[in-house]
Scaffold this motif. Structure first.
Motif, PDB file in Angstrom:
ATOM      1  N   ILE A   1       7.570  10.590  -0.836  1.00  0.00           N
ATOM      2  CA  ILE A   1       6.561   9.664  -1.354  1.00  0.00           C
ATOM      3  C   ILE A   1       7.058   8.897  -2.577  1.00  0.00           C
ATOM      4  CG2 ILE A   1       4.239   9.529  -2.360  1.00  0.00           C
ATOM      5  CD1 ILE A   1       4.314   9.987   0.630  1.00  0.00           C
ATOM      6  N   ALA A   2       8.074   9.423  -3.248  1.00  0.00           N
ATOM      7  CA  ALA A   2       8.612   8.733  -4.433  1.00  0.00           C
ATOM      8  C   ALA A   2       9.077   7.325  -4.088  1.00  0.00           C
ATOM      9  CB  ALA A   2       9.767   9.537  -5.030  1.00  0.00           C
ATOM     10  N   TRP A   3       9.567   7.138  -2.848  1.00  0.00           N
ATOM     11  CA  TRP A   3      10.007   5.805  -2.452  1.00  0.00           C
ATOM     12  C   TRP A   3       8.833   4.825  -2.396  1.00  0.00           C
ATOM     13  CZ3 TRP A   3      14.753   4.747  -3.159  1.00  0.00           C
ATOM     14  CH2 TRP A   3      15.760   5.692  -2.943  1.00  0.00           C
ATOM     15  N   LEU A   4       7.657   5.296  -2.017  1.00  0.00           N
ATOM     16  CA  LEU A   4       6.479   4.426  -2.012  1.00  0.00           C
ATOM     17  C   LEU A   4       6.043   4.086  -3.431  1.00  0.00           C
ATOM     18  CD1 LEU A   4       4.260   5.930   0.849  1.00  0.00           C
ATOM     19  CD2 LEU A   4       5.749   3.922   0.929  1.00  0.00           C
ATOM     20  N   VAL A   5       6.201   5.040  -4.349  1.00  0.00           N
ATOM     21  CA  VAL A   5       5.862   4.780  -5.746  1.00  0.00           C
ATOM     22  C   VAL A   5       6.757   3.683  -6.319  1.00  0.00           C
ATOM     23  CG1 VAL A   5       5.749   5.786  -8.061  1.00  0.00           C
ATOM     24  CG2 VAL A   5       5.009   7.134  -6.075  1.00  0.00           C
ATOM     25  N   VAL A   6       8.060   3.770  -6.031  1.00  0.00           N
ATOM     26  CA  VAL A   6       9.003   2.768  -6.529  1.00  0.00           C
ATOM     27  C   VAL A   6       8.701   1.399  -5.911  1.00  0.00           C
ATOM     28  CG1 VAL A   6      11.422   2.081  -6.617  1.00  0.00           C
ATOM     29  CG2 VAL A   6      10.789   4.483  -6.946  1.00  0.00           C
ATOM     30  N   ALA A   7       8.464   1.384  -4.600  1.00  0.00           N
ATOM     31  CA  ALA A   7       8.131   0.114  -3.942  1.00  0.00           C
ATOM     32  C   ALA A   7       6.849  -0.467  -4.520  1.00  0.00           C
ATOM     33  CB  ALA A   7       7.987   0.335  -2.438  1.00  0.00           C
ATOM     34  N   GLY A   8       5.883   0.397  -4.847  1.00  0.00           N
ATOM     35  CA  GLY A   8       4.640  -0.068  -5.454  1.00  0.00           C
ATOM     36  C   GLY A   8       4.872  -0.683  -6.819  1.00  0.00           C
ATOM     37  N   ALA A   9       5.799  -0.125  -7.580  1.00  0.00           N
ATOM     38  CA  ALA A   9       6.124  -0.692  -8.891  1.00  0.00           C
ATOM     39  C   ALA A   9       6.708  -2.094  -8.747  1.00  0.00           C
ATOM     40  CB  ALA A   9       7.110   0.219  -9.615  1.00  0.00           C
ATOM     41  N   VAL A  10       7.576  -2.275  -7.755  1.00  0.00           N
ATOM     42  CA  VAL A  10       8.126  -3.616  -7.488  1.00  0.00           C
ATOM     43  C   VAL A  10       7.002  -4.573  -7.073  1.00  0.00           C
ATOM     44  CG1 VAL A  10       9.685  -4.952  -6.017  1.00  0.00           C
ATOM     45  CG2 VAL A  10      10.375  -2.683  -6.840  1.00  0.00           C
ATOM     46  N   ALA A  11       6.092  -4.077  -6.251  1.00  0.00           N
ATOM     47  CA  ALA A  11       4.961  -4.904  -5.835  1.00  0.00           C
ATOM     48  C   ALA A  11       4.108  -5.306  -7.034  1.00  0.00           C
ATOM     49  CB  ALA A  11       4.110  -4.151  -4.808  1.00  0.00           C
ATOM     50  N   GLY A  12       3.923  -4.398  -7.999  1.00  0.00           N
ATOM     51  CA  GLY A  12       3.152  -4.726  -9.189  1.00  0.00           C
ATOM     52  C   GLY A  12       3.786  -5.840  -9.997  1.00  0.00           C
ATOM     53  N   ALA A  13       5.117  -5.771 -10.180  1.00  0.00           N
ATOM     54  CA  ALA A  13       5.817  -6.834 -10.910  1.00  0.00           C
ATOM     55  C   ALA A  13       5.718  -8.160 -10.172  1.00  0.00           C
ATOM     56  CB  ALA A  13       7.281  -6.438 -11.113  1.00  0.00           C
TER      57      ALA A  13
ATOM     58  N   PHE B   1       7.393  -9.509  -3.452  1.00  0.00           N
ATOM     59  CA  PHE B   1       6.268  -8.829  -2.814  1.00  0.00           C
ATOM     60  C   PHE B   1       6.556  -8.584  -1.342  1.00  0.00           C
ATOM     61  CE2 PHE B   1       1.353  -8.831  -2.362  1.00  0.00           C
ATOM     62  CZ  PHE B   1       1.354  -7.444  -2.380  1.00  0.00           C
ATOM     63  N   ALA B   2       7.152  -9.582  -0.677  1.00  0.00           N
ATOM     64  CA  ALA B   2       7.515  -9.407   0.733  1.00  0.00           C
ATOM     65  C   ALA B   2       8.531  -8.280   0.897  1.00  0.00           C
ATOM     66  CB  ALA B   2       8.073 -10.716   1.296  1.00  0.00           C
ATOM     67  N   VAL B   3       9.505  -8.225  -0.006  1.00  0.00           N
ATOM     68  CA  VAL B   3      10.511  -7.163   0.051  1.00  0.00           C
ATOM     69  C   VAL B   3       9.864  -5.799  -0.153  1.00  0.00           C
ATOM     70  CG1 VAL B   3      12.491  -6.162  -1.170  1.00  0.00           C
ATOM     71  CG2 VAL B   3      12.459  -8.608  -0.629  1.00  0.00           C
ATOM     72  N   SER B   4       8.929  -5.700  -1.101  1.00  0.00           N
ATOM     73  CA  SER B   4       8.302  -4.406  -1.381  1.00  0.00           C
ATOM     74  C   SER B   4       7.466  -3.931  -0.204  1.00  0.00           C
ATOM     75  CB  SER B   4       7.445  -4.499  -2.648  1.00  0.00           C
ATOM     76  OG  SER B   4       6.349  -5.369  -2.475  1.00  0.00           O
ATOM     77  N   ILE B   5       6.773  -4.852   0.491  1.00  0.00           N
ATOM     78  CA  ILE B   5       5.975  -4.444   1.654  1.00  0.00           C
ATOM     79  C   ILE B   5       6.890  -4.061   2.820  1.00  0.00           C
ATOM     80  CG2 ILE B   5       4.284  -5.210   3.375  1.00  0.00           C
ATOM     81  CD1 ILE B   5       2.942  -6.833   1.231  1.00  0.00           C
ATOM     82  N   PHE B   6       7.985  -4.789   2.999  1.00  0.00           N
ATOM     83  CA  PHE B   6       8.969  -4.415   4.004  1.00  0.00           C
ATOM     84  C   PHE B   6       9.508  -3.009   3.697  1.00  0.00           C
ATOM     85  CE2 PHE B   6      13.303  -4.499   5.817  1.00  0.00           C
ATOM     86  CZ  PHE B   6      12.994  -4.823   7.129  1.00  0.00           C
ATOM     87  N   TRP B   7       9.686  -2.717   2.422  1.00  0.00           N
ATOM     88  CA  TRP B   7      10.122  -1.396   1.950  1.00  0.00           C
ATOM     89  C   TRP B   7       9.071  -0.348   2.335  1.00  0.00           C
ATOM     90  CZ3 TRP B   7      12.149  -0.883  -3.774  1.00  0.00           C
ATOM     91  CH2 TRP B   7      12.642   0.414  -3.974  1.00  0.00           C
ATOM     92  N   PHE B   8       7.797  -0.660   2.095  1.00  0.00           N
ATOM     93  CA  PHE B   8       6.726   0.243   2.523  1.00  0.00           C
ATOM     94  C   PHE B   8       6.857   0.576   4.007  1.00  0.00           C
ATOM     95  CE2 PHE B   8       3.646  -1.531  -0.873  1.00  0.00           C
ATOM     96  CZ  PHE B   8       3.938  -0.499  -1.742  1.00  0.00           C
ATOM     97  N   ALA B   9       7.044  -0.476   4.818  1.00  0.00           N
ATOM     98  CA  ALA B   9       7.095  -0.291   6.273  1.00  0.00           C
ATOM     99  C   ALA B   9       8.257   0.615   6.682  1.00  0.00           C
ATOM    100  CB  ALA B   9       7.207  -1.655   6.964  1.00  0.00           C
ATOM    101  N   LEU B  10       9.413   0.434   6.049  1.00  0.00           N
ATOM    102  CA  LEU B  10      10.571   1.264   6.379  1.00  0.00           C
ATOM    103  C   LEU B  10      10.325   2.729   6.033  1.00  0.00           C
ATOM    104  CD1 LEU B  10      13.547  -1.008   5.213  1.00  0.00           C
ATOM    105  CD2 LEU B  10      12.741  -0.609   7.553  1.00  0.00           C
ATOM    106  N   VAL B  11       9.719   2.976   4.873  1.00  0.00           N
ATOM    107  CA  VAL B  11       9.432   4.358   4.475  1.00  0.00           C
ATOM    108  C   VAL B  11       8.426   4.993   5.431  1.00  0.00           C
ATOM    109  CG1 VAL B  11       8.443   5.811   2.656  1.00  0.00           C
ATOM    110  CG2 VAL B  11       9.956   3.913   2.042  1.00  0.00           C
TER     111      VAL B  11
ATOM    112  N   ALA C   1       3.976  -8.417   5.294  1.00  0.00           N
ATOM    113  CA  ALA C   1       5.272  -8.882   4.787  1.00  0.00           C
ATOM    114  C   ALA C   1       5.595 -10.260   5.348  1.00  0.00           C
ATOM    115  CB  ALA C   1       6.363  -7.884   5.156  1.00  0.00           C
ATOM    116  N   ALA C   2       5.319 -10.463   6.633  1.00  0.00           N
ATOM    117  CA  ALA C   2       5.574 -11.771   7.258  1.00  0.00           C
ATOM    118  C   ALA C   2       4.651 -12.845   6.696  1.00  0.00           C
ATOM    119  CB  ALA C   2       5.398 -11.654   8.773  1.00  0.00           C
ATOM    120  N   LEU C   3       3.394 -12.484   6.420  1.00  0.00           N
ATOM    121  CA  LEU C   3       2.444 -13.457   5.874  1.00  0.00           C
ATOM    122  C   LEU C   3       2.905 -13.991   4.527  1.00  0.00           C
ATOM    123  CD1 LEU C   3      -0.940 -11.691   6.742  1.00  0.00           C
ATOM    124  CD2 LEU C   3      -0.055 -13.807   7.744  1.00  0.00           C
TER     125      LEU C   3
END
Length: 494
Positions: free
Chosen positions: A354-366, A336-346, A457-459
């Motif tokens: 926006i496809a990168w946010l969709v993929v990061a969201g899928a990782v966050a869901g898992a 989850f921390a990695v996926s939010i860090f991914w959000f921040a980079l995008v 992400a830090a939290l």
């Protein structure tokens, strides 16, 4: 004790109210920009629409469960549902941001009255070997509400206006009330003493702390703000001291924290609550204000997160008992921390795909599926059944407190980053509710939102450390298993 009536009927009735509570949390996030434009509010004010709800939801939870024990869970549930429904109508009729915030605070109180009663009815009507199936249905409804909330919110905002995200609760509340009167059984009551001093101290301490954090940037972090934050910490310390010395039934049963896994689980769930609440705010502002998406389209970008969580959570919940308690939640927090860090980079790029946010969201869901049920099970696995209700109440309250602080902190940080970028009150400016911010400030706006997203992400790293320190559970007993089931149900209701 289980009743003779088929408990699935009661669960079906309670699911309607539970769905409405969760819907009202997720449905608001996508409407924030429209509310800002419609009521002429700034970003600190509009986030108070969420913070006020979370604050009045969190603070009373330690006592509202005991109100159900004392006066009957069905009765308190119906009172809470009535308060919630009427407050929803008030929200929809609000003509200014101050009125909306006040109405949301009352709405949160209604939710606080309802939530513990739904858990009490399930725990007391389902036999231990049937609670797993009930929890599965409960979890499916939670995933459905998480998915439908932003999408329904987007459709209502686009088609009818932001007011309707609240007004839609009125017919649902009426139906939920009728079903509960008809199908939910009246259960035996028990005498309880109420720690009124603890209620006052916890409420005052939380308000001072949250209000100070959220309003800090608006007041340029003046001495008055720091004094307010310090006073909140002092009052909360006094609250803990009174709970340690109090006799009878303290509001916060501190002996529960002697169990290592319970203590660490509470720390982890607080970081989870804070991160989940905080990450949605900059994400939706980025999608709507930077990319010019409608509320509906922005909600669909994050739909895979909820879908994957809904499908994976029951499976992972059943498998988690086969592994060491630290394994699955630690992996979940890391992902989850990695996926939010991914959000921040995008989000640094205002023209990002926006496809990168969709993929990061899928990782966050898992990753979310690896956290909720396994963490709740570990929290109360070792507690005796006599303390299961108290433990679940504390656990749920801790998550809500984390959500309140996360909401306040992200508001302060976004406002601070906007000011540092020279944008001033840009989030409340033209275009926030109906299109993109001007091209000349879009890069600075994106950068500020991206920088704020590093906070959730830090939290989550707190959750990584806490779950990594879990020890192996003691041998499961029937009572411990019941406690764990109750806790899992309670976590999904929160």
């Amino acid at each position: 004790m289980p009743t003779q009536r088929n408990p699935w009927f009661a669960l079906g009735a309670l699911v309607v109210g539970f769905f409405m509570i969760l819907l009202d949390v997720t449905i608001v996030a996508v409407a924030n920009p429209a509310i800002m434009t419609g009521l002429g509010a700034d970003i600190s004010q509009v986030i108070w629409v969420t913070s006020a709800y979370l604050l009045t939801y969190a603070v009373p939870l330690l006592i509202t469960g005991r109100l159900g024990d004392r006066f009957g869970p069905k009765n308190i549930y119906l009172i809470g549902l009535t308060v919630f429904t009427l407050a929803s109508l008030w929200c929809g009729l609000s003509g200014n941001i101050e009125t909306l915030i006040a109405a949301r605070a009352v709405q949160g109180l209604g939710a606080a009255l309802m939530t513990p009663q739904t858990m009490a009815v399930i725990t007391r009507t389902f036999p231990p070997d049937g609670r797993g199936a009930a929890m599965g249905m409960w979890g499916a409804v939670a995933g459905l509400a998480t998915l439908i909330g932003p999408i329904l919110g987007g459709v209502l905002v686009d088609g009818l206006g932001w007011e309707w995200i609240f007004i839609v609760n009125v017919p649902v509340g009426v139906i939920a009330f009728a079903l509960a009167v008809w199908l939910v059984p009246s259960l035996p009551t028990n005498e309880h003493k109420f720690d009124l001093v603890g209620v006052v101290l916890s409420a005052v301490g939380m308000f001072l702390l949250v209000f100070g954090i959220q309003e800090g940037n608006t007041s340029d972090w003046s001495g008055k703000i720091w004094a307010m934050i310090a006073a909140g910490i002092v009052v909360l310390a006094v609250f803990v001291a009174t709970q340690a010395r109090g006799k009878g039934e303290p509001l916060l049963p501190l002996p529960l924290f002697r169990d290592r896994n319970f203590s660490l689980s509470n720390l982890a769930i607080a970081s989870m609550g804070a991160a989940v609440t905080a990450v949605m705010v900059p994400l939706y502002f980025y999608l709507q204000a930077v990319h010019g998406m409608t509320p509906t389209r922005s909600a669909l970008v994050l739909a895979p997160m909820a879908i994957i969580t809904g499908f994976a959570a029951p499976v992972i919940g059943k498998l988690s008992g086969r592994f060491h308690p630290r394994l699955i939640p630690t992996i979940g927090f890391l992902l989850f921390a990695v996926s939010i860090f991914w959000f921040a980079l995008v989000m640094r790029d205002p023209h990002a795909n926006i496809a990168w946010l969709v993929v990061a969201g899928a990782v966050a869901g898992a990753s979310n599926a690896c956290i909720w049920a396994p963490l709740a099970t570990t929290a109360t696995h070792n507690l005796p059944i006599a303390q299961a209700g108290a433990g679940a109440g504390v656990y749920n309250t801790t998550r809500q407190v984390g959500s309140v602080l996360g909401s306040a902190a992200i508001s302060a940080l976004i406002a601070a980053r906007m000011s540092a970028a020279g944008l001033g009150d840009a989030p409340a400016g033209e275009g926030m509710g109906g299109g993109q911010v001007p091209e000349q400030v879009r890069q600075a706006f994106s950068t500020a939102l991206s920088q704020a997203t590093y906070l959730p992400a830090a939290l989550l790293l707190i959750g990584v450390v806490a779950s990594a320190l879990f020890i192996r559970n003691t041998s499961a007993s029937p009572t411990a298993g019941s406690a764990a089931a109750s806790a899992k149900e309670d976590s999904l209701a929160g």
